[in-house]
Design a protein around this motif. Sequence first.
Motif: not given
Length: 175
Positions: A42-44, A59, A173
């Motif tokens: 996941w990325k935010g 991350k 995210f």
Amino acid sequence: MNNGGPLWRALALAGLMVSGAVAPALAAQSDIEFLGSYLGDWKGRGKLQGANTETVVCKLNLTAANNNTKINYSGRCTLAGNNLAVNGTVAYVDAKRRYEAVMTSNASFTGTAIGQRQGNGVVFNLREKERDEAAKRDMTITSSISLIDNTIYVEFLVVDDATGDTIRASVPFAK
């Protein structure tokens, strides 16, 4: 307020990633499957707001634990050149009929959050008191992490109990 300096930023970053280690759990199959649907990378990217507004980049990696009744995670957030690393697990504890998460970080912040089903997701809430030893003041930390509709959304608030100054962050995210 000047966004509180390094300790405030570290606590703000820690709050962004609150989730973590729990005792072994007996979980209903649907709850295990729900947690499993969040496995992956996941990325935010979001904003931290205080006296100034700064970008937060995070991350998060979620993996199945050995016993398949909980998920492990590790994450990292960056803000103004500061890094926060967090680790832990999230599980459904059938005996208590709730989700539980506890987090450890490299910022000496740990926390436990209780998750409750809300619609087709789970929302974890945390409220803690921490002491800023450098400033000799207490802070109230409130965090909410939502796992809803295949997204993770984090909201975070730090309040300096003496001055009322606040730092607030929101980070969505996606995989």
